[in-house]
Design a protein around this motif. Sequence first.
Motif, PDB file in Angstrom:
ATOM      1  N   ILE A 201     -31.981   6.978  42.836  1.00 23.63           N
ATOM      2  CA  ILE A 201     -32.953   8.020  43.156  1.00 23.63           C
ATOM      3  C   ILE A 201     -32.743   8.568  44.561  1.00 23.63           C
ATOM      4  O   ILE A 201     -33.399   9.515  44.968  1.00 23.63           O
ATOM      5  CB  ILE A 201     -34.395   7.509  43.009  1.00 23.63           C
ATOM      6  N   SER A 202     -31.847   7.953  45.321  1.00 20.50           N
ATOM      7  CA  SER A 202     -31.453   8.475  46.632  1.00 20.50           C
ATOM      8  C   SER A 202     -30.115   7.846  46.968  1.00 20.50           C
ATOM      9  O   SER A 202     -29.555   7.070  46.180  1.00 20.50           O
ATOM     10  CB  SER A 202     -32.498   8.140  47.709  1.00 20.50           C
ATOM     11  N   LYS A 203     -29.595   8.154  48.146  1.00 23.58           N
ATOM     12  CA  LYS A 203     -28.300   7.617  48.538  1.00 23.58           C
ATOM     13  C   LYS A 203     -28.356   6.115  48.789  1.00 23.58           C
ATOM     14  O   LYS A 203     -27.336   5.428  48.741  1.00 23.58           O
ATOM     15  CB  LYS A 203     -27.800   8.334  49.796  1.00 23.58           C
ATOM     16  N   THR A 204     -29.535   5.596  49.063  1.00 20.15           N
ATOM     17  CA  THR A 204     -29.652   4.183  49.419  1.00 20.15           C
ATOM     18  C   THR A 204     -30.585   3.396  48.510  1.00 20.15           C
ATOM     19  O   THR A 204     -30.729   2.191  48.688  1.00 20.15           O
ATOM     20  CB  THR A 204     -30.151   4.041  50.867  1.00 20.15           C
ATOM     21  N   LYS A 205     -31.226   4.036  47.567  1.00 18.25           N
ATOM     22  CA  LYS A 205     -32.216   3.344  46.747  1.00 18.25           C
ATOM     23  C   LYS A 205     -31.974   3.620  45.269  1.00 18.25           C
ATOM     24  O   LYS A 205     -31.659   4.729  44.873  1.00 18.25           O
ATOM     25  CB  LYS A 205     -33.629   3.804  47.134  1.00 18.25           C
ATOM     26  N   SER A 206     -32.157   2.568  44.472  1.00 18.78           N
ATOM     27  CA  SER A 206     -32.028   2.689  43.019  1.00 18.78           C
ATOM     28  C   SER A 206     -33.207   1.994  42.357  1.00 18.78           C
ATOM     29  O   SER A 206     -33.844   1.113  42.941  1.00 18.78           O
ATOM     30  CB  SER A 206     -30.716   2.064  42.530  1.00 18.78           C
ATOM     31  N   MET A 207     -33.494   2.394  41.123  1.00 18.87           N
ATOM     32  CA  MET A 207     -34.512   1.743  40.318  1.00 18.87           C
ATOM     33  C   MET A 207     -33.865   1.264  39.032  1.00 18.87           C
ATOM     34  O   MET A 207     -32.734   1.644  38.708  1.00 18.87           O
ATOM     35  CB  MET A 207     -35.669   2.710  40.044  1.00 18.87           C
ATOM     36  N   VAL A 208     -34.581   0.413  38.308  1.00 19.43           N
ATOM     37  CA  VAL A 208     -34.050  -0.170  37.080  1.00 19.43           C
ATOM     38  C   VAL A 208     -34.679   0.511  35.869  1.00 19.43           C
ATOM     39  O   VAL A 208     -35.902   0.708  35.825  1.00 19.43           O
ATOM     40  CB  VAL A 208     -34.340  -1.690  37.028  1.00 19.43           C
ATOM     41  N   ARG A 209     -33.836   0.910  34.937  1.00 22.13           N
ATOM     42  CA  ARG A 209     -34.330   1.505  33.714  1.00 22.13           C
ATOM     43  C   ARG A 209     -35.125   0.451  32.927  1.00 22.13           C
ATOM     44  O   ARG A 209     -34.626  -0.626  32.634  1.00 22.13           O
ATOM     45  CB  ARG A 209     -33.168   2.035  32.889  1.00 22.13           C
ATOM     46  N   ARG A 210     -36.370   0.783  32.611  1.00 23.19           N
ATOM     47  CA  ARG A 210     -37.265  -0.180  31.978  1.00 23.19           C
ATOM     48  C   ARG A 210     -36.683  -0.693  30.657  1.00 23.19           C
ATOM     49  O   ARG A 210     -36.804  -1.876  30.326  1.00 23.19           O
ATOM     50  CB  ARG A 210     -38.635   0.463  31.738  1.00 23.19           C
ATOM     51  N   ARG A 211     -36.066   0.194  29.891  1.00 23.50           N
ATOM     52  CA  ARG A 211     -35.528  -0.220  28.589  1.00 23.50           C
ATOM     53  C   ARG A 211     -34.471  -1.327  28.747  1.00 23.50           C
ATOM     54  O   ARG A 211     -34.385  -2.238  27.936  1.00 23.50           O
ATOM     55  CB  ARG A 211     -34.936   0.979  27.857  1.00 23.50           C
ATOM     56  N   SER A 212     -33.660  -1.211  29.798  1.00 27.23           N
ATOM     57  CA  SER A 212     -32.631  -2.231  29.998  1.00 27.23           C
ATOM     58  C   SER A 212     -33.256  -3.561  30.396  1.00 27.23           C
ATOM     59  O   SER A 212     -32.772  -4.624  30.005  1.00 27.23           O
ATOM     60  CB  SER A 212     -31.621  -1.774  31.067  1.00 27.23           C
ATOM     61  N   PHE A 213     -34.347  -3.498  31.177  1.00 28.05           N
ATOM     62  CA  PHE A 213     -35.033  -4.743  31.547  1.00 28.05           C
ATOM     63  C   PHE A 213     -35.680  -5.388  30.323  1.00 28.05           C
ATOM     64  O   PHE A 213     -35.584  -6.600  30.120  1.00 28.05           O
ATOM     65  CB  PHE A 213     -36.099  -4.476  32.607  1.00 28.05           C
ATOM     66  N   GLU A 214     -36.312  -4.571  29.482  1.00 28.92           N
ATOM     67  CA  GLU A 214     -36.974  -5.126  28.293  1.00 28.92           C
ATOM     68  C   GLU A 214     -35.955  -5.731  27.337  1.00 28.92           C
ATOM     69  O   GLU A 214     -36.221  -6.759  26.702  1.00 28.92           O
ATOM     70  CB  GLU A 214     -37.791  -4.026  27.608  1.00 28.92           C
ATOM     71  N   ALA A 215     -34.779  -5.105  27.252  1.00 25.81           N
ATOM     72  CA  ALA A 215     -33.731  -5.654  26.383  1.00 25.81           C
ATOM     73  C   ALA A 215     -33.243  -6.992  26.918  1.00 25.81           C
ATOM     74  O   ALA A 215     -33.040  -7.954  26.163  1.00 25.81           O
ATOM     75  CB  ALA A 215     -32.568  -4.668  26.293  1.00 25.81           C
ATOM     76  N   PHE A 216     -33.072  -7.071  28.240  1.00 23.45           N
ATOM     77  CA  PHE A 216     -32.641  -8.317  28.866  1.00 23.45           C
ATOM     78  C   PHE A 216     -33.706  -9.396  28.710  1.00 23.45           C
ATOM     79  O   PHE A 216     -33.413 -10.533  28.332  1.00 23.45           O
ATOM     80  CB  PHE A 216     -32.357  -8.068  30.341  1.00 23.45           C
ATOM     81  N   ASP A 217     -34.952  -9.023  28.984  1.00 24.76           N
ATOM     82  CA  ASP A 217     -36.050  -9.989  28.919  1.00 24.76           C
ATOM     83  C   ASP A 217     -36.247 -10.491  27.489  1.00 24.76           C
ATOM     84  O   ASP A 217     -36.551 -11.664  27.263  1.00 24.76           O
ATOM     85  CB  ASP A 217     -37.333  -9.342  29.438  1.00 24.76           C
ATOM     86  N   GLY A 218     -36.082  -9.603  26.506  1.00 25.90           N
ATOM     87  CA  GLY A 218     -36.221 -10.005  25.106  1.00 25.90           C
ATOM     88  C   GLY A 218     -35.087 -10.914  24.659  1.00 25.90           C
ATOM     89  O   GLY A 218     -35.288 -11.846  23.878  1.00 25.90           O
TER      90      GLY A 218
END
Length: 231
Positions: A201-218
Amino acid sequence: VLGISEDGLKNLVKHLGLGLDRYNLFFDPDMMDRLKDTIDQLVTATESEEISGLRAHEFSRLEKAGFINSITAVSRGQTRGRRYVASEVERLVAKVLPSAKAKTMSGQLPLHGYARRIGSRPSDVVIAVLEGRLQPVRADPLYQGFASLCFDVDVAPAGHEIAIKRRSDDMTFAEIAAQTGLQMQTISCLAKQGQLKLVPISKTKSMVRRRSFEAFDGKYANAQLYRSHLN
């Protein structure tokens, strides 16, 4: 008479562009009046905050970008360091202030809130305005100087390659840490391994796609159990 050092006087002459030989200075009464008036207007970087609405370290970035110049060796008190001419700071602010003055409306943010929203520094937003890459929509009278500039939240500076809106399916590292109990470093490792998909979302900051987290957590039922797999 002026209460500054010889070097300071030479720097002041150069700053004002008086066209004098710096090794053979001669001042007529009009020049002396101008010098005295300028010295009376000198402010420190910290004092400039009241005019510019920017913290001293942010305002100094405008100087590095070439929009204003400071003068050195002209301090008359115990506080040393560079000085700015107050009227020059005021002119720089006035250069970009919109004529419309009103409180911030829905869908708009003042400078500092807008900078946080787009993951940028306030000074970088001001530089974009000074360079004509971004237009403020109004000036909020509740704030001072550049801090009063208001922007549409959906508009980014031209050439500023970032995502403006935080999508509802994006998560911060802190949100994932709070939900799973994992350390931030562990979450970073998961992202580097590709287990979590990052969205810059910027040159120094990123966020995690929720779908990828839910897939990992599941997949692992409880993300905390993955620590042993990492070690």
